[in-house]
Write a protein that holds these residues in place. Structure first.
Motif, PDB file in Angstrom:
ATOM      1  N   UNK A 190     -29.558 -49.788  29.401  1.00  6.90           N
ATOM      2  CA  UNK A 190     -28.793 -49.821  30.649  1.00  6.90           C
ATOM      3  C   UNK A 190     -27.394 -49.243  30.460  1.00  6.90           C
ATOM      4  N   UNK A 191     -26.787 -49.490  29.292  1.00  3.74           N
ATOM      5  CA  UNK A 191     -25.455 -48.918  29.032  1.00  3.74           C
ATOM      6  C   UNK A 191     -25.535 -47.405  28.858  1.00  3.74           C
ATOM      7  N   UNK A 192     -26.590 -46.943  28.247  1.00  4.77           N
ATOM      8  CA  UNK A 192     -26.795 -45.489  28.138  1.00  4.77           C
ATOM      9  C   UNK A 192     -26.808 -44.867  29.529  1.00  4.77           C
ATOM     10  N   UNK A 193     -27.608 -45.445  30.429  1.00  3.82           N
ATOM     11  CA  UNK A 193     -27.700 -44.916  31.787  1.00  3.82           C
ATOM     12  C   UNK A 193     -26.371 -45.045  32.528  1.00  3.82           C
ATOM     13  N   UNK A 246     -17.670 -47.026  28.195  1.00 10.69           N
ATOM     14  CA  UNK A 246     -18.908 -47.781  28.436  1.00 10.69           C
ATOM     15  C   UNK A 246     -19.685 -47.973  27.141  1.00 10.69           C
ATOM     16  N   UNK A 247     -19.736 -46.941  26.316  1.00 10.50           N
ATOM     17  CA  UNK A 247     -20.508 -46.995  25.074  1.00 10.50           C
ATOM     18  C   UNK A 247     -19.783 -47.707  23.936  1.00 10.50           C
ATOM     19  N   UNK A 248     -18.488 -47.930  24.083  1.00  9.40           N
ATOM     20  CA  UNK A 248     -17.720 -48.550  23.003  1.00  9.40           C
ATOM     21  C   UNK A 248     -17.273 -47.555  21.958  1.00  9.40           C
ATOM     22  N   UNK A 249     -17.258 -46.277  22.309  1.00  9.21           N
ATOM     23  CA  UNK A 249     -16.824 -45.225  21.389  1.00  9.21           C
ATOM     24  C   UNK A 249     -15.317 -45.300  21.209  1.00  9.21           C
ATOM     25  N   UNK A 250     -14.877 -45.293  19.960  1.00  8.49           N
ATOM     26  CA  UNK A 250     -13.456 -45.512  19.682  1.00  8.49           C
ATOM     27  C   UNK A 250     -12.607 -44.260  19.836  1.00  8.49           C
ATOM     28  N   UNK A 251     -13.219 -43.082  19.746  1.00  5.79           N
ATOM     29  CA  UNK A 251     -12.441 -41.844  19.876  1.00  5.79           C
ATOM     30  C   UNK A 251     -13.320 -40.741  20.441  1.00  5.79           C
ATOM     31  N   UNK A 306     -24.105 -42.217  31.495  1.00  2.99           N
ATOM     32  CA  UNK A 306     -24.470 -40.953  32.140  1.00  2.99           C
ATOM     33  C   UNK A 306     -24.013 -40.947  33.596  1.00  2.99           C
ATOM     34  N   UNK A 307     -24.107 -42.103  34.261  1.00  6.22           N
ATOM     35  CA  UNK A 307     -23.681 -42.199  35.665  1.00  6.22           C
ATOM     36  C   UNK A 307     -22.182 -41.964  35.823  1.00  6.22           C
ATOM     37  N   UNK A 308     -21.423 -42.082  34.741  1.00  6.12           N
ATOM     38  CA  UNK A 308     -19.981 -41.803  34.819  1.00  6.12           C
ATOM     39  C   UNK A 308     -19.719 -40.357  35.223  1.00  6.12           C
ATOM     40  N   UNK A 309     -20.674 -39.483  34.973  1.00  2.34           N
ATOM     41  CA  UNK A 309     -20.516 -38.063  35.320  1.00  2.34           C
ATOM     42  C   UNK A 309     -20.980 -37.825  36.744  1.00  2.34           C
ATOM     43  N   UNK A 310     -20.210 -38.336  37.671  1.00  2.00           N
ATOM     44  CA  UNK A 310     -20.594 -38.251  39.085  1.00  2.00           C
ATOM     45  C   UNK A 310     -20.605 -36.818  39.585  1.00  2.00           C
ATOM     46  N   UNK A 341     -24.279 -38.417  25.544  1.00  5.08           N
ATOM     47  CA  UNK A 341     -24.719 -39.609  26.268  1.00  5.08           C
ATOM     48  C   UNK A 341     -26.209 -39.539  26.587  1.00  5.08           C
ATOM     49  N   UNK A 342     -26.650 -38.379  27.079  1.00  9.34           N
ATOM     50  CA  UNK A 342     -28.051 -38.210  27.451  1.00  9.34           C
ATOM     51  C   UNK A 342     -28.946 -38.267  26.224  1.00  9.34           C
ATOM     52  N   UNK A 343     -28.496 -37.691  25.122  1.00  8.75           N
ATOM     53  CA  UNK A 343     -29.323 -37.600  23.920  1.00  8.75           C
ATOM     54  C   UNK A 343     -29.370 -38.891  23.122  1.00  8.75           C
ATOM     55  N   UNK A 344     -28.219 -39.493  22.875  1.00  5.66           N
ATOM     56  CA  UNK A 344     -28.195 -40.649  21.957  1.00  5.66           C
ATOM     57  C   UNK A 344     -27.147 -41.689  22.341  1.00  5.66           C
ATOM     58  N   UNK A 345     -26.860 -41.806  23.627  1.00  3.73           N
ATOM     59  CA  UNK A 345     -25.871 -42.781  24.068  1.00  3.73           C
ATOM     60  C   UNK A 345     -26.237 -44.210  23.716  1.00  3.73           C
ATOM     61  N   UNK A 346     -27.523 -44.550  23.800  1.00  4.19           N
ATOM     62  CA  UNK A 346     -27.944 -45.909  23.454  1.00  4.19           C
ATOM     63  C   UNK A 346     -27.697 -46.226  21.993  1.00  4.19           C
ATOM     64  N   UNK A 347     -27.951 -45.260  21.126  1.00 11.86           N
ATOM     65  CA  UNK A 347     -27.712 -45.455  19.696  1.00 11.86           C
ATOM     66  C   UNK A 347     -26.233 -45.640  19.413  1.00 11.86           C
ATOM     67  N   UNK A 348     -25.376 -44.845  20.029  1.00  9.69           N
ATOM     68  CA  UNK A 348     -23.939 -44.979  19.794  1.00  9.69           C
ATOM     69  C   UNK A 348     -23.437 -46.347  20.264  1.00  9.69           C
ATOM     70  N   UNK A 349     -23.944 -46.806  21.414  1.00  9.61           N
ATOM     71  CA  UNK A 349     -23.557 -48.125  21.907  1.00  9.61           C
ATOM     72  C   UNK A 349     -23.978 -49.216  20.932  1.00  9.61           C
ATOM     73  N   UNK A 350     -25.191 -49.110  20.413  1.00  7.05           N
ATOM     74  CA  UNK A 350     -25.693 -50.123  19.483  1.00  7.05           C
ATOM     75  C   UNK A 350     -24.909 -50.113  18.177  1.00  7.05           C
ATOM     76  N   UNK A 351     -24.604 -48.925  17.674  1.00  7.52           N
ATOM     77  CA  UNK A 351     -23.815 -48.823  16.441  1.00  7.52           C
ATOM     78  C   UNK A 351     -22.426 -49.436  16.631  1.00  7.52           C
TER      79      UNK A 351
END
Length: 262
Positions: free
Chosen positions: A185-188, A71-76, A191-195, A24-34
């Motif tokens: 914003x979705x990337x962040x 949040x990112x839309x990751x399927x698995x 990451x916020x999910x890890x409270x 999530x910290x490294x490439x969460x935005x890219x995964x969400x966009x993909x």
């Protein structure tokens, strides 16, 4: 031979991290966009991240990881049974990850690309494990080692950097910045999910992640971006398509050219 096409869905992109929250910290935005673009995306965590300060039990950390993936839309999301804090590049770890690649048949694998000084040494071990697993995934005449899963050749491999680690040139053929302006914003949020890992006392982490994304985006003319390194030189059949990847930018250039002629 296992019929993986019946038992396991094909995944386009798999991102590998040592612990939940690395990806999530490294490439969460890219995964969400993909995922938004219709590609199937998965995350493989080599460990469950436990024990760790702030987390009461493994189940809590896994629940945070599941929420972040949603949040990112990751399927698995897959968590391997490898030991946190004692993660080492060994034959068994390589095989465990390669089995997942053989099952889900990714087109692209993304993983750690360097050491992270003053941070977990698991990250460097994860890079070596991922490199080896990409290779092991395509090796023939080793059926029993991989539970008779069919071989799979991964077409492309990319390296990422943890967002707030120092940025420097890796020993890789090329690099590029992926535009995540619409997904920052979705990337962040992911990451916020890890409270348990980022309580209010560590709110400065989000400023660092956002700042890194804005800086990287600015280097390529975007509002926010994530940096990747390639294992092969970046090639193209169409130089103009590479230089002007967005139709909007290219059409504006043509309009300026036409205006000049007139």
């Amino acid at each position: 031979m296992v019929d993986v096409e019946k038992e396991y869905p094909q995944i386009d992109i798999i991102a590998v991290g040592a612990h939940p929250d690395d990806v999530e910290i490294a490439c969460g935005g890219t995964l969400a966009k993909l995922a938004d673009q219709g590609h199937s995306v998965a995350i493989i965590d080599l460990t469950d991240g436990e024990p760790t300060p702030g987390s009461p039990d493994p189940e809590t950390r896994l629940a945070e990881a599941a929420a972040a993936a949603k949040v990112l839309g990751v399927s698995k999301r897959i968590t391997l049974d490898l030991p946190n804090r004692r993660l080492f590049d060994c034959f068994e770890a390589r095989v465990a990850l390669a089995k997942e690649f053989r099952k889900y048949r990714p087109k692209v694998v993304i993983g750690f690309g360097d050491r992270t000084p003053m941070a977990s040494p698991d990250h460097w071990q994860a890079m070596q494990i991922t490199d080896a697993a990409v290779f092991y995934s395509r090796l023939t005449k080793w059926d029993e080692t991989f539970d008779h899963l069919p071989v799979h050749t991964i077409g492309r491999q990319l390296y990422y950097k943890i967002a707030f680690e120092p940025i420097h040139k890796l020993d890789a053929p090329g690099s590029f910045v992926h535009d995540i302006t619409d997904c920052l914003d979705r990337k962040l949020e992911s990451v916020r999910c890890y409270q348990t890992q980022f309580p209010p006392a560590k709110d400065y982490i989000f400023d660092r992640v956002r700042g890194a994304a804005i800086y990287l985006g600015a280097t390529a003319g975007y509002g926010a971006g994530e940096l990747f390194y390639t294992t092969r030189a970046i090639g193209t059949h169409d130089m103009m398509d590479l230089l002007y990847p967005e139709p909007r930018d290219y059409s504006e250039r043509n309009l300026r050219k036409t205006s000049n002629v007139e």
